[in-house]
Scaffold this active site. Sequence first.
Site, PDB file in Angstrom:
ATOM      1  N   PHE A  56       0.842  -1.195   0.000  1.00 53.94           N
ATOM      2  CA  PHE A  56       0.000   0.000   0.000  1.00 53.94           C
ATOM      3  C   PHE A  56       0.881   1.250   0.000  1.00 53.94           C
ATOM      4  O   PHE A  56       1.834   1.346   0.784  1.00 53.94           O
ATOM      5  CB  PHE A  56      -0.850  -0.041   1.277  1.00 53.94           C
ATOM      6  CG  PHE A  56      -1.829   1.079   1.448  1.00 53.94           C
ATOM      7  CD1 PHE A  56      -3.081   1.016   0.842  1.00 53.94           C
ATOM      8  CD2 PHE A  56      -1.513   2.177   2.233  1.00 53.94           C
ATOM      9  CE1 PHE A  56      -3.993   2.045   1.011  1.00 53.94           C
ATOM     10  CE2 PHE A  56      -2.423   3.200   2.406  1.00 53.94           C
ATOM     11  CZ  PHE A  56      -3.656   3.137   1.799  1.00 53.94           C
ATOM     12  N   ASN A 106      -3.475   1.872  10.843  1.00 55.20           N
ATOM     13  CA  ASN A 106      -4.187   2.321   9.642  1.00 55.20           C
ATOM     14  C   ASN A 106      -4.609   1.046   8.908  1.00 55.20           C
ATOM     15  O   ASN A 106      -3.865   0.514   8.093  1.00 55.20           O
ATOM     16  CB  ASN A 106      -3.285   3.186   8.758  1.00 55.20           C
ATOM     17  CG  ASN A 106      -3.983   3.565   7.468  1.00 55.20           C
ATOM     18  OD1 ASN A 106      -5.213   3.496   7.360  1.00 55.20           O
ATOM     19  ND2 ASN A 106      -3.210   3.972   6.472  1.00 55.20           N
ATOM     20  N   PRO A 107      -5.799   0.545   9.226  1.00 52.67           N
ATOM     21  CA  PRO A 107      -6.205  -0.766   8.709  1.00 52.67           C
ATOM     22  C   PRO A 107      -6.853  -0.646   7.331  1.00 52.67           C
ATOM     23  O   PRO A 107      -7.132   0.458   6.862  1.00 52.67           O
ATOM     24  CB  PRO A 107      -7.268  -1.192   9.733  1.00 52.67           C
ATOM     25  CG  PRO A 107      -7.905   0.117  10.115  1.00 52.67           C
ATOM     26  CD  PRO A 107      -6.828   1.174  10.060  1.00 52.67           C
TER      27      PRO A 107
HETATM   28  C1  LIG Z   1      -4.282   0.721   4.666  1.00 51.89           C
HETATM   29  S1  LIG Z   1      -2.815  -0.252   4.644  1.00 51.89           S
HETATM   30  C2  LIG Z   1      -1.798   0.751   5.751  1.00 51.89           C
HETATM   31  C3  LIG Z   1      -0.338   0.494   5.636  1.00 51.89           C
HETATM   32  C4  LIG Z   1       0.524   1.463   6.446  1.00 51.89           C
HETATM   33  N1  LIG Z   1       0.252   1.330   7.871  1.00 51.89           N
HETATM   34  C5  LIG Z   1       0.271   2.883   6.010  1.00 51.89           C
HETATM   35  O1  LIG Z   1      -0.370   3.629   6.754  1.00 51.89           O
HETATM   36  O2  LIG Z   1       0.698   3.262   4.916  1.00 51.89           O
HETATM   37  C6  LIG Z   1      -3.291  -1.625   5.690  1.00 51.89           C
HETATM   38  C7  LIG Z   1      -2.176  -2.646   5.930  1.00 51.89           C
HETATM   39  O3  LIG Z   1      -2.664  -3.678   6.808  1.00 51.89           O
HETATM   40  C8  LIG Z   1      -2.270  -4.934   6.304  1.00 51.89           C
HETATM   41  N2  LIG Z   1      -3.247  -5.920   6.788  1.00 51.89           N
HETATM   42  C9  LIG Z   1      -4.510  -6.119   6.360  1.00 51.89           C
HETATM   43  N3  LIG Z   1      -5.112  -7.057   7.089  1.00 51.89           N
HETATM   44  C10 LIG Z   1      -4.201  -7.485   8.006  1.00 51.89           C
HETATM   45  C11 LIG Z   1      -4.227  -8.445   9.043  1.00 51.89           C
HETATM   46  N4  LIG Z   1      -5.328  -9.174   9.295  1.00 51.89           N
HETATM   47  N5  LIG Z   1      -3.127  -8.610   9.803  1.00 51.89           N
HETATM   48  C12 LIG Z   1      -2.003  -7.865   9.559  1.00 51.89           C
HETATM   49  N6  LIG Z   1      -1.911  -6.943   8.592  1.00 51.89           N
HETATM   50  C13 LIG Z   1      -3.002  -6.743   7.825  1.00 51.89           C
HETATM   51  C14 LIG Z   1      -2.259  -4.768   4.803  1.00 51.89           C
HETATM   52  O4  LIG Z   1      -1.468  -5.737   4.162  1.00 51.89           O
HETATM   53  C15 LIG Z   1      -1.716  -3.350   4.670  1.00 51.89           C
HETATM   54  O5  LIG Z   1      -0.304  -3.356   4.620  1.00 51.89           O
END
Ligand SMILES: C[S@@+](CC[C@H](N)C(=O)[O-])C[C@H]1O[C@@H](n2cnc3c(N)ncnc32)[C@H](O)[C@@H]1O
Length: 271
Positions: A84, A178-179
């Site tokens: 992302f 930031n999910p």
């Molecule tokens: C919206 S992106 C935010 C990435 C980063 N924190 C940023 O703000 O740029 C959400 C991140 O959560 C990860 N992710 C989604 N579901 C997850 C889960 N169940 N456990 C761990 N990571 C997860 C995704 O792969 C992605 O990298």
Amino acid sequence: MLSAATSSLAEAGVASPRVDAELLAASVLGVGRGRLALIDGIRDSEAGRFAELVALRARRIPLQHLIGTAAFRHVELAVGEGVFVPRPETELLAGWGIARTAPGATVVDLGSGTGAIALSVADEASPGRVIAVERFPAALAWLRRNTAGTAVEVLAGDVTDPALLSDLHGAVDVVLCNPPYVPEGMAVPPEVAEHDPAEAVFGGPDGLAVIRPVVALAAALLKPGGVVGIEHDDGHAAAVPGLLRADGRFTDVVEHGDLTGRPRYATAQRA
Ligand SMILES: C[S@@+](CC[C@H](N)C(=O)[O-])C[C@H]1O[C@@H](n2cnc3c(N)ncnc32)[C@H](O)[C@@H]1O
């Protein structure tokens, strides 16, 4: 060349065509964007490379993928397919967390992607530990690359797992997240639909599928008085604070807007 590129990017629906054209030119010429005005000549090879990049951007390949990096607060992150692209609005959540990170604090970044939040905390505060959690292998590869040689610890794990980091339950000072939060089926621009990983963007039918377990995990991880900040969709200004209140283990639930005034993240303190 910049004017022509700007017109072609605008026609392709790029939201900030002049800025993108300038950043692509700066990248080709190996200078900062602010120095472009001082350039009085360009080689054929550079002009050719610029034209190629503008054509790719007109096909809505993300600017940051073409340049290879994304700027986030004071850090520069390597980005590309499989991770992302960090967004400017998340700088506010990171800043909120940095301001609450006392020297020696333990900080956890849930769903770390490139590591933007975790690396900013490590860069701007003096934490004792920063743990960046990411589940997906492609994103983990970028996270490991960006955090190599820094103090940020990477953990491959699922933030919806209530037993995640069980050795740190009740011991964490700051949880930032930031999910993925866009409701499935919602229209997103081509850069997002075709290049951000779906698992980083979409949070189930209502957009809250990851946030719900993250609220419970944050309550388990935080020590009394510890704080959590969770970014959310602008349609969730009531829902996310509501989830934090309904959990029953938080006080001081506050909703925050971004610089455009849109609801952007919710914060709370562990009772
Ligand atoms: C919206 S992106 C935010 C990435 C980063 N924190 C940023 O703000 O740029 C959400 C991140 O959560 C990860 N992710 C989604 N579901 C997850 C889960 N169940 N456990 C761990 N990571 C997860 C995704 O792969 C992605 O990298």
